[in-house]
Scaffold this motif. Structure first.
Motif, PDB file in Angstrom:
ATOM      1  N   ALA A 134       0.826  -1.169   0.048  1.00 12.50           N
ATOM      2  CA  ALA A 134      -0.041  -0.113  -0.052  1.00 12.50           C
ATOM      3  C   ALA A 134       1.018   1.183   0.108  1.00 12.50           C
ATOM      4  CB  ALA A 134      -1.085   0.113   1.142  1.00 12.50           C
ATOM      5  N   GLN A 135       2.143   1.070   0.192  1.00 12.95           N
ATOM      6  CA  GLN A 135       3.123   2.392   0.386  1.00 12.95           C
ATOM      7  C   GLN A 135       3.323   2.674  -1.268  1.00 12.95           C
ATOM      8  OE1 GLN A 135       3.953   3.282   3.573  1.00 12.95           O
ATOM      9  NE2 GLN A 135       2.565   1.721   3.938  1.00 12.95           N
ATOM     10  N   GLU A 136       3.156   1.943  -2.209  1.00 12.85           N
ATOM     11  CA  GLU A 136       3.100   2.173  -3.500  1.00 12.85           C
ATOM     12  C   GLU A 136       1.823   2.266  -4.307  1.00 12.85           C
ATOM     13  OE1 GLU A 136       4.764   3.246  -7.197  1.00 12.85           O
ATOM     14  OE2 GLU A 136       5.655   2.841  -5.272  1.00 12.85           O
ATOM     15  N   GLU A 137       0.914   1.242  -3.898  1.00 14.58           N
ATOM     16  CA  GLU A 137      -0.559   1.583  -4.541  1.00 14.58           C
ATOM     17  C   GLU A 137      -1.403   0.994  -3.510  1.00 14.58           C
ATOM     18  OE1 GLU A 137      -3.448  -0.180  -8.198  1.00 14.58           O
ATOM     19  OE2 GLU A 137      -1.300  -0.456  -8.365  1.00 14.58           O
ATOM     20  N   VAL A 138      -2.625   1.651  -3.211  1.00 11.80           N
ATOM     21  CA  VAL A 138      -3.396   1.053  -2.397  1.00 11.80           C
ATOM     22  C   VAL A 138      -4.394   0.318  -3.099  1.00 11.80           C
ATOM     23  CG1 VAL A 138      -5.656   1.653  -0.751  1.00 11.80           C
ATOM     24  CG2 VAL A 138      -3.585   3.321  -0.784  1.00 11.80           C
ATOM     25  N   PRO A 139      -4.748  -0.947  -2.629  1.00  8.17           N
ATOM     26  CA  PRO A 139      -5.523  -2.005  -3.272  1.00  8.17           C
ATOM     27  C   PRO A 139      -7.107  -1.639  -3.380  1.00  8.17           C
ATOM     28  CG  PRO A 139      -4.681  -2.936  -1.441  1.00  8.17           C
ATOM     29  CD  PRO A 139      -4.183  -1.574  -1.500  1.00  8.17           C
ATOM     30  N   LYS A 140      -7.689  -2.549  -4.071  1.00  8.18           N
ATOM     31  CA  LYS A 140      -9.227  -2.181  -4.020  1.00  8.18           C
ATOM     32  C   LYS A 140      -9.644  -3.618  -3.682  1.00  8.18           C
ATOM     33  CE  LYS A 140     -13.392  -1.337  -6.465  1.00  8.18           C
ATOM     34  NZ  LYS A 140     -13.792  -0.299  -5.527  1.00  8.18           N
ATOM     35  N   ASP A 141     -10.484  -3.482  -2.537  1.00 11.43           N
ATOM     36  CA  ASP A 141     -10.994  -5.021  -1.801  1.00 11.43           C
ATOM     37  C   ASP A 141     -12.353  -5.390  -2.756  1.00 11.43           C
ATOM     38  OD1 ASP A 141     -11.676  -6.725  -0.257  1.00 11.43           O
ATOM     39  OD2 ASP A 141     -11.577  -5.682   1.594  1.00 11.43           O
ATOM     40  N   ILE A 142     -11.992  -6.399  -3.477  1.00 16.21           N
ATOM     41  CA  ILE A 142     -12.956  -6.605  -4.651  1.00 16.21           C
ATOM     42  C   ILE A 142     -14.091  -7.906  -4.179  1.00 16.21           C
ATOM     43  CG2 ILE A 142     -11.598  -5.464  -6.229  1.00 16.21           C
ATOM     44  CD1 ILE A 142     -11.041  -8.267  -7.358  1.00 16.21           C
ATOM     45  N   TYR A 143     -13.510  -8.570  -3.178  1.00 16.82           N
ATOM     46  CA  TYR A 143     -14.376  -9.558  -2.891  1.00 16.82           C
ATOM     47  C   TYR A 143     -14.188 -10.258  -1.291  1.00 16.82           C
ATOM     48  CZ  TYR A 143     -16.956 -14.209  -3.018  1.00 16.82           C
ATOM     49  OH  TYR A 143     -17.761 -15.106  -2.670  1.00 16.82           O
ATOM     50  N   LYS A 144     -15.195 -10.718  -0.827  1.00 17.21           N
ATOM     51  CA  LYS A 144     -15.338 -11.342   0.521  1.00 17.21           C
ATOM     52  C   LYS A 144     -16.266 -12.271   0.601  1.00 17.21           C
ATOM     53  CE  LYS A 144     -15.858  -9.255   4.573  1.00 17.21           C
ATOM     54  NZ  LYS A 144     -15.696  -8.313   5.793  1.00 17.21           N
ATOM     55  N   ASP A 145     -16.069 -13.387   0.945  1.00 22.46           N
ATOM     56  CA  ASP A 145     -17.068 -14.493   1.407  1.00 22.46           C
ATOM     57  C   ASP A 145     -17.760 -13.985   2.701  1.00 22.46           C
ATOM     58  OD1 ASP A 145     -15.247 -15.616   2.925  1.00 22.46           O
ATOM     59  OD2 ASP A 145     -15.366 -17.528   2.104  1.00 22.46           O
ATOM     60  N   PRO A 146     -18.868 -14.610   2.979  1.00 23.50           N
ATOM     61  CA  PRO A 146     -19.590 -14.448   4.180  1.00 23.50           C
ATOM     62  C   PRO A 146     -18.587 -14.689   5.831  1.00 23.50           C
ATOM     63  CG  PRO A 146     -21.103 -15.673   2.823  1.00 23.50           C
ATOM     64  CD  PRO A 146     -19.642 -15.695   2.144  1.00 23.50           C
ATOM     65  N   GLU A 147     -17.606 -15.726   5.478  1.00 26.06           N
ATOM     66  CA  GLU A 147     -16.715 -16.142   6.243  1.00 26.06           C
ATOM     67  C   GLU A 147     -15.449 -15.437   6.378  1.00 26.06           C
ATOM     68  OE1 GLU A 147     -17.065 -20.296   6.336  1.00 26.06           O
ATOM     69  OE2 GLU A 147     -18.500 -20.357   7.705  1.00 26.06           O
ATOM     70  N   ASP A 148     -15.444 -14.477   5.437  1.00 27.93           N
ATOM     71  CA  ASP A 148     -13.940 -14.162   5.261  1.00 27.93           C
ATOM     72  C   ASP A 148     -12.610 -14.921   5.070  1.00 27.93           C
ATOM     73  OD1 ASP A 148     -12.263 -12.006   4.863  1.00 27.93           O
ATOM     74  OD2 ASP A 148     -11.923 -11.624   6.984  1.00 27.93           O
ATOM     75  N   TRP A 166      -8.591 -19.644   2.753  1.00 28.15           N
ATOM     76  CA  TRP A 166      -8.247 -20.576   3.910  1.00 28.15           C
ATOM     77  C   TRP A 166      -8.429 -21.910   3.752  1.00 28.15           C
ATOM     78  CZ3 TRP A 166      -7.660 -19.910   9.040  1.00 28.15           C
ATOM     79  CH2 TRP A 166      -8.294 -20.793   9.913  1.00 28.15           C
ATOM     80  N   SER A 167      -7.384 -22.625   4.364  1.00 30.11           N
ATOM     81  CA  SER A 167      -7.465 -24.027   4.489  1.00 30.11           C
ATOM     82  C   SER A 167      -6.676 -24.616   5.884  1.00 30.11           C
ATOM     83  CB  SER A 167      -6.691 -24.702   3.310  1.00 30.11           C
ATOM     84  OG  SER A 167      -7.044 -25.959   3.369  1.00 30.11           O
ATOM     85  N   ARG A 168      -7.270 -25.426   6.425  1.00 31.51           N
ATOM     86  CA  ARG A 168      -6.942 -25.692   7.816  1.00 31.51           C
ATOM     87  C   ARG A 168      -5.641 -26.786   7.549  1.00 31.51           C
ATOM     88  NH1 ARG A 168     -12.244 -25.865   9.525  1.00 31.51           N
ATOM     89  NH2 ARG A 168     -12.546 -24.667  11.312  1.00 31.51           N
TER      90      ARG A 168
END
Length: 432
Positions: free
Chosen positions: A174-188, A206-208
């Motif tokens: 983010a010091q160079e470019e702030v990203p766009k948060d484009i997707y998040k599932d219900p459980e993140d 995510w994978s245990r």
């Protein structure tokens, strides 16, 4: 990401014989002039073509020259000597420059990792830098990193400590470019960010366990997991064909009762007390799981050219008890190499991860797949001062200390410096 370009040429046709003959006479002269022009231009732009590529030379393709740590404008990777250096053998040295970002300048730090927001007062743990024994590790450079991964997709696959590293990387980039948060599932558990200016996608999967793990509860309290070695977890494999760089890191979920299956047959267990089942221990379970997961990657016909980076064991630092018996980690500075345990279970676990990665690399070389080890264990063993301890908000587990995850900013910034060095080698910016 692989790019394919289609070029089409349209040629005019001459119907008169004389015109064909006159042009034919000019072809040799034209070709000789073209070759001479190319050679002359090459030496004008690259007067020392056999010298190593410089970092500032790489940057000049996209941005103005910037200074290196020594104040020099242009410098070669040979200045750092990382091409043939073992980056993972070294020690921590004082460094007053501290982190590239702060808890207030990075807006994406999870509350549980934002130790200063949660009340931590000391900041000396930020004033250390990893120094390999035989070279210098370049500081993280967001511009160089984003230029290297331009047009690609990178995924962090694994548990919450894998996510911890991704959150660190987000702050650094983010010091160079702030990203766009484009997707998040219900459980993140699946989350995607995009750096539009560099056409770069970063995601967490995510994978245990990397394989399918069924949770079983006994009498409403105690639990165990059934792991199916012949069933790879689709939470990460579904996206695998679209990924260019996969950073895999799992470990801490294996420290609990587990039964390992191949088909309907139990082939081993962890923390079980059944004499008819072989207790393979945490190390054996991770070995079997990694072997199954890496085989899947190598056998994936649609995963062409994928680079798999395996991050080794990230140790916890509970002292005077374990996580549920009052263990803490309230140190404020690193410890020396003589104080760490290189004979314990964590170090043995790391050795198995390295061995399985090397095994997968040998097979992957035949199939156009790359496997690279990111050996953070030794450097991280020396940093008991970098955990949240009591400063993590305790949203879910009041009264317990977190000596597993890492403060942001904090020592695991070095993991992403390791990652940048690995990418530099994989992209051919430096070579051994």
């Amino acid at each position: 990401m692989k790019f394919y370009s289609l070029f089409q040429e349209k040629h005019g046709q001459y119907t008169r014989k004389e015109r064909c003959v006159s042009i034919g006479k000019l072809v040799p002269l034209f070709l000789c002039s073209l070759v001479a022009t190319i050679i002359l231009s090459f030496f004008l732009y690259f007067p020392y073509p056999l010298n190593p590529l410089t970092r500032c030379g790489f940057q000049q393709m996209y941005a103005p020259i910037r200074l290196n740590d020594n104040g020099n404008e242009c410098f070669r990777f040979s200045d750092y000597g990382i091409a043939n250096c073992d980056l993972f053998k070294g020690h921590w040295v004082p460094d007053d420059k501290g982190s590239r970002y702060t808890d207030s300048s990075c807006l994406t730090i999870p509350e549980s990792n934002n130790c200063f927001m949660q009340g931590r007062k000391d900041d000396d743990f930020l004033k250390w830098r990893w120094k390999p024994d035989d070279c210098d590790l370049p500081r993280f450079d967001a511009k160089v990193f984003l230029d290297m991964v331009r047009g690609n997709k990178m995924a962090f696959i694994g548990d919450s400590v894998a996510r911890n590293q991704l959150e660190s990387l987000l702050c650094l980039l983010a010091q160079e470019e702030v990203p766009k948060d484009i997707y998040k599932d219900p459980e993140d558990r699946l989350r995607i960010w995009n750096f539009r200016g560099h056409d770069f996608t970063l995601m967490t999967l995510w994978s245990r366990f990397l394989v399918v793990g069924d949770r079983k509860v006994i009498n409403g309290s105690s639990e165990y997991y059934n792991l199916h070695l012949d069933k790879i977890d689709e939470s990460w494999t579904t996206n695998l064909p679209t990924i260019d760089y996969a950073i895999i890191a799992v470990e801490h979920w294996f420290f609990r009762p587990i039964y390992l299956y191949e088909g309907p047959n139990i082939v081993g267990c962890v923390y079980c007390y059944n004499s008819s089942i072989t207790n393979v221990g945490v190390i054996g379970a991770i070995q079997m799981t990694f072997r199954a997961a890496f085989k899947y990657v190598n056998d994936c016909s649609r995963c062409r050219g994928i680079v798999t980076v395996v991050r080794t064991f990230s140790p916890s630092h509970f002292e005077n008890g374990s996580w549920n018996t009052g263990g803490s980690c309230n140190r404020t500075s690193p410890i020396g190499e003589k104080e760490i345990d290189l004979g314990g279970e964590g170090w043995e676990l790391r050795k198995i991860q390295v061995e399985e990665t090397e095994r997968a690399r040998t097979e992957g070389d035949k199939k156009g797949k790359s496997f690279v080890i990111m050996d953070v264990t030794k450097a991280t063993l020396m940093r008991p001062d970098g955990h949240p301890e009591e400063f993590w908000g305790n949203k879910w587990m009041k009264g317990y200390n977190d000596c597993v995850h890492w403060c942001l900013p904090g020592p695991i910034e070095v993991w992403n410096e390791f990652l940048m060095a690995i990418l530099e080698k994989e992209t051919g910016l430096i070579s051994s």
